[in-house]
Design an enzyme around this catalytic site. Structure first.
Site, PDB file in Angstrom:
ATOM      1  N   ARG A   1      10.605  34.675  85.985  1.00 48.84           N
ATOM      2  CA  ARG A   1      10.099  35.517  87.076  1.00 48.84           C
ATOM      3  C   ARG A   1      10.086  34.773  88.411  1.00 48.84           C
ATOM      4  O   ARG A   1      10.238  35.388  89.469  1.00 48.84           O
ATOM      5  CB  ARG A   1       8.697  36.034  86.740  1.00 48.84           C
ATOM      6  CG  ARG A   1       8.759  37.194  85.763  1.00 48.84           C
ATOM      7  CD  ARG A   1       7.393  37.746  85.437  1.00 48.84           C
ATOM      8  NE  ARG A   1       7.524  39.012  84.715  1.00 48.84           N
ATOM      9  CZ  ARG A   1       6.520  39.645  84.131  1.00 48.84           C
ATOM     10  NH1 ARG A   1       5.294  39.137  84.171  1.00 48.84           N
ATOM     11  NH2 ARG A   1       6.714  40.787  83.506  1.00 48.84           N
TER      12      ARG A   1
ATOM     13  N   LYS B   1       6.462  49.609  66.317  1.00 52.36           N
ATOM     14  CA  LYS B   1       5.714  50.850  66.154  1.00 52.36           C
ATOM     15  C   LYS B   1       6.269  52.038  66.924  1.00 52.36           C
ATOM     16  O   LYS B   1       6.528  51.952  68.118  1.00 52.36           O
ATOM     17  CB  LYS B   1       4.270  50.622  66.602  1.00 52.36           C
ATOM     18  CG  LYS B   1       3.501  49.762  65.622  1.00 52.36           C
ATOM     19  CD  LYS B   1       2.071  49.680  66.048  1.00 52.36           C
ATOM     20  CE  LYS B   1       1.205  49.092  64.944  1.00 52.36           C
ATOM     21  NZ  LYS B   1      -0.170  48.922  65.417  1.00 52.36           N
TER      22      LYS B   1
ATOM     23  N   GLY C   1       9.243  43.386  77.045  1.00 50.05           N
ATOM     24  CA  GLY C   1       8.677  42.250  76.298  1.00 50.05           C
ATOM     25  C   GLY C   1       9.604  41.451  75.411  1.00 50.05           C
ATOM     26  O   GLY C   1      10.300  40.535  75.867  1.00 50.05           O
TER      27      GLY C   1
ATOM     28  N   GLY D   1       6.005  46.316  80.782  1.00 50.86           N
ATOM     29  CA  GLY D   1       5.452  47.668  80.883  1.00 50.86           C
ATOM     30  C   GLY D   1       6.182  48.559  81.880  1.00 50.86           C
ATOM     31  O   GLY D   1       6.391  49.748  81.625  1.00 50.86           O
TER      32      GLY D   1
END
Ligand code: 3PG
Ligand code: MG
Length: 399
Positions: A37, A198, A355, A378
């Site tokens: 980053r 998930k 992620g 996100g």
């Protein structure tokens, strides 16, 4: 990009330029352990500095919830920033008030200064106009270069754009251009690869993608829920059985939208979730009762790679198996290398983000070979869900 004001049109010389960057970087033993980053913001900081602006960096670190949490200070990021930038970087102990104002008053044109964690103030996350004004007082121009924080409507990511002339920084601009090419106006056919553990965390994402892409590959633990919903046995695999109806609804929506859903046809199965556990490959109709699906099987990888061959554009989010443990990284690694090869040959535009995805591509050794790898977690997900990102929307030119 015509729809966003970029640095190209900003008046920089001699100005105090508040640059929102994302320095929410992984730290280990007080040192930056992954500087991706920081590298991402260098073009913007250098550009502002070279053009004689005072580069004043605003950023958050962690989630201190409006308290001054010493472990969440941005001070330890300064050395890494200085090394990569190749010049000294000042630091102010607060992002508003006297400390900040005095540090800024001492800056010469071209200097770089980092202000302390914006989230040390409660107003930041509330997008409180009073806190925003306190920030705005410190600058003449606002540049947002933090796409990965653009899903937050905070003072430093959204509010400031209402109070100062606002521009997209270079990293923000590159990100928006890549995302636009990937989903907004892509070359078709588009294939999306979505993995991860998930379904529950990716329902909106899947529902949006099936309306936008020609083919959707579902891998990772979440594929088990889809297999279960189709009546296949999944043994002891991770599976959200209560989401079977949701999975069926997503498949029906895909069919209506002419999106082909590509599920695993075989799987790498182990009886213990540990590295180098003995494995066997089974067809998805024959998963043993006490077995656990930990990766897609070889036939599935062939099918995924063949589907990638058909596509002009690829969007990737989430690993296809438990990639952090060998040999369950194989499906992810092989598909990633295949996509990288097609990209290098000029046959595919490939965009990945979120992620674990970046870690998985780094593990496969191909992150540099993708057309674009997002630094966002996100924000990338929310964008894939089709949601407007407040920090991006506010930079759009309205005429
Ligand atoms: C991130 O690390 O994903 C961004 O910096 C946003 O951080 P947040 O999830 O704490 O808002
Ligand atoms: Mg986060």
């Amino acid at each position: 990009m015509s729809t966003f004001r970029t640095l190209d049109t900003a008046d920089i010389k001699g100005k105090r330029v508040l640059i929102r960057v994302d320095l929410n970087v992984p730290m280990k033993d007080g040192m930056v352990s992954d500087d991706t980053r920081i590298r991402a913001i260098l073009p913007t900081v250098r550009d502002v500095s070279k053009r004689g602006g005072k580069a004043i960096l605003l950023a958050h670190f962690g989630r201190p919830k409006g308290e001054r949490v010493p472990e969440m200070s941005l001070a330890p990021v300064v050395p890494a920033l200085e090394t990569l930038l190749g010049r000294p970087v000042g630091f102010a102990n607060d992002c508003i008030g006297n400390d900040a104002a005095q540090a800024i008053a001492k800056l010469s044109d071209g200097d770089v200064l980092l202000l302390e964690n914006t989230r040390f103030h409660k107003g930041e996350e509330k997008n409180d106009p009073i806190f925003t004004s306190a920030l705005a007082e410190l600058g003449d121009v606002y540049v947002n270069d933090a796409f990965s924080a653009a899903h937050r409507a905070h003072s430093s990511t959204e509010g400031l754009a209402h109070q100062l002339p606002a521009y997209a920084g270079r990293a923000m601009q590159a990100e928006l251009e890549a995302l636009e090419k990937a989903l907004t106006s892509p070359q078709r056919p588009v294939i999306a690869l979505v993995g991860g553990a998930k379904v529950s965390s990716k329902i909106e994402l899947l529902e949006n993608l099936v309306t936008k892409v020609e083919a959707l590959v579902i891998g990772g633990g979440m594929a088990n829920t889809f297999l279960h919903a189709q009546g296949y046995p999944v043994g002891k695999s991770l599976c959200e059985k209560d989401l079977a109806d949701t999975a069926r609804r997503i498949m029906a929506k895909a069919q209506e939208s002419n999106c082909a859903i590509i599920l695993p046809v075989d799987a790498t199965v182990a009886y213990h979730f540990q590295a180098h556990a003995p494995t066997q490959t089974y067809g998805v109709d024959a998963i043993p009762e006490d077995g656990m699906i930990l990766d897609v099987g070889g036939l599935s990888v062939e099918r995924i790679n063949a589907a990638i061959d058909e596509a002009a554009t690829l969007v990737w989010n989430g690993p296809l198996g438990a990639f952090e443990m060998e040999p369950f990284d194989r499906g992810t690694v092989e598909a990633a290398r295949h996509a990288a090869k097609r990209t290098k040959a000029g046959q595919l535009l490939s965009v990945a983000g979120g992620g674990d995805t970046v870690a998985a591509l780094n593990h496969a050794g191909v992150a540099d070979d993708f057309s674009y790898v997002s630094t966002a977690g996100g924000a990338f997900l929310e964008w894939l869900e089709g949601k407007p990102l407040p920090g991006v929307e506010v930079l759009r030119q309205n005429g």
